[in-house]
Design an enzyme around this catalytic site. Sequence first.
Site, PDB file in Angstrom:
ATOM      1  N   TYR A  76       0.842  -1.194   0.000  1.00 45.71           N
ATOM      2  CA  TYR A  76       0.000   0.000   0.000  1.00 45.71           C
ATOM      3  C   TYR A  76       0.883   1.252   0.000  1.00 45.71           C
ATOM      4  O   TYR A  76       2.030   1.225   0.459  1.00 45.71           O
ATOM      5  CB  TYR A  76      -0.928   0.007   1.222  1.00 45.71           C
ATOM      6  CG  TYR A  76      -2.064  -0.989   1.139  1.00 45.71           C
ATOM      7  CD1 TYR A  76      -3.335  -0.594   0.748  1.00 45.71           C
ATOM      8  CD2 TYR A  76      -1.862  -2.332   1.448  1.00 45.71           C
ATOM      9  CE1 TYR A  76      -4.380  -1.505   0.685  1.00 45.71           C
ATOM     10  CE2 TYR A  76      -2.907  -3.257   1.382  1.00 45.71           C
ATOM     11  CZ  TYR A  76      -4.161  -2.836   0.996  1.00 45.71           C
ATOM     12  OH  TYR A  76      -5.195  -3.738   0.922  1.00 45.71           O
ATOM     13  N   GLU A  77       0.321   2.341  -0.495  1.00 48.24           N
ATOM     14  CA  GLU A  77       1.066   3.573  -0.725  1.00 48.24           C
ATOM     15  C   GLU A  77       1.712   4.156   0.531  1.00 48.24           C
ATOM     16  O   GLU A  77       2.701   4.887   0.451  1.00 48.24           O
ATOM     17  CB  GLU A  77       0.118   4.601  -1.356  1.00 48.24           C
ATOM     18  CG  GLU A  77       0.781   5.830  -1.925  1.00 48.24           C
ATOM     19  CD  GLU A  77      -0.232   6.738  -2.594  1.00 48.24           C
ATOM     20  OE1 GLU A  77       0.000   7.955  -2.595  1.00 48.24           O
ATOM     21  OE2 GLU A  77      -1.254   6.228  -3.105  1.00 48.24           O
ATOM     22  N   SER A  78       1.180   3.839   1.695  1.00 51.00           N
ATOM     23  CA  SER A  78       1.713   4.380   2.942  1.00 51.00           C
ATOM     24  C   SER A  78       3.043   3.747   3.331  1.00 51.00           C
ATOM     25  O   SER A  78       3.681   4.175   4.294  1.00 51.00           O
ATOM     26  CB  SER A  78       0.703   4.180   4.071  1.00 51.00           C
ATOM     27  OG  SER A  78       0.267   2.821   4.119  1.00 51.00           O
ATOM     28  N   GLY A  82      -0.711   8.365  -5.534  1.00 50.39           N
ATOM     29  CA  GLY A  82       0.409   7.743  -6.241  1.00 50.39           C
ATOM     30  C   GLY A  82       0.029   7.133  -7.571  1.00 50.39           C
ATOM     31  O   GLY A  82       0.850   6.466  -8.210  1.00 50.39           O
TER      32      GLY A  82
END
Length: 249
Positions: free
Chosen positions: A42-44, A122
Amino acid sequence: MMTIAAARALKDDDVCFVGIGLPSAACNLARLTHAPNLTLIYESGTIGARPDVLPLSIGDGELCETALTTVSVPEMFRYWLQGGRISVGFLGGAQIDRFGNINSTVIGDYRQPKVRLPGAGGATEIATHCGQIFVIMRHSLRAFVEKVDFMTSLGHGSGGDDRQRRGVTTAGPTLVVTDLCIMRPDPETKELTVVSLHEGVEPEQVQEQTGWPLRFAENLERTPPPTELELTALRDLQARTAKAHAATE
């Protein structure tokens, strides 16, 4: 059917950059059924997340708590994504056109939009640096448009070899799954072509919800119906998610 059909496209050895919402549901369903070794990113910055419930956002603590590790966002993008280490990017959006270009920025003119959407996040980098892109979206005239109002995420540009001429070497969108059908790009023109209709759906219904004259594959297939295992896994996941989120309200 849409979530299950999208989940089936993922392989056990894929490394997948996951978007929140429908992409996350499809990816986690795949992990709970036929692809237990699927690596979710995931982007985090969470790598190898194995959430028990679907996350509310990329910042949901469920992701960090269940991940193999969590890295900084700059490392996630520069090393993992831009380094070519992610095989599949799973995206959604507000609009998509015949060449798989996605809009998640604005509806209408950019300077005076009718609707301002959450934006790229993103997705711009995901669309160009993942090995290939899977898209999951509900099918409607508002979403499947002749030309996106704003190109947030590059698909196949204007078709043909436009993506390569822009200097992008990854495959781009190879699959679009909707609540009506499954689409794949034509090998030459890169125009999205309907290759499979879900049970009970006819070609006319798909065309009515699409903003351009659709192409249908010569050997048009029917999407296999959900299995009992797939339905049970998805319903259990949704029930756990609803219960967990209700407890936090």
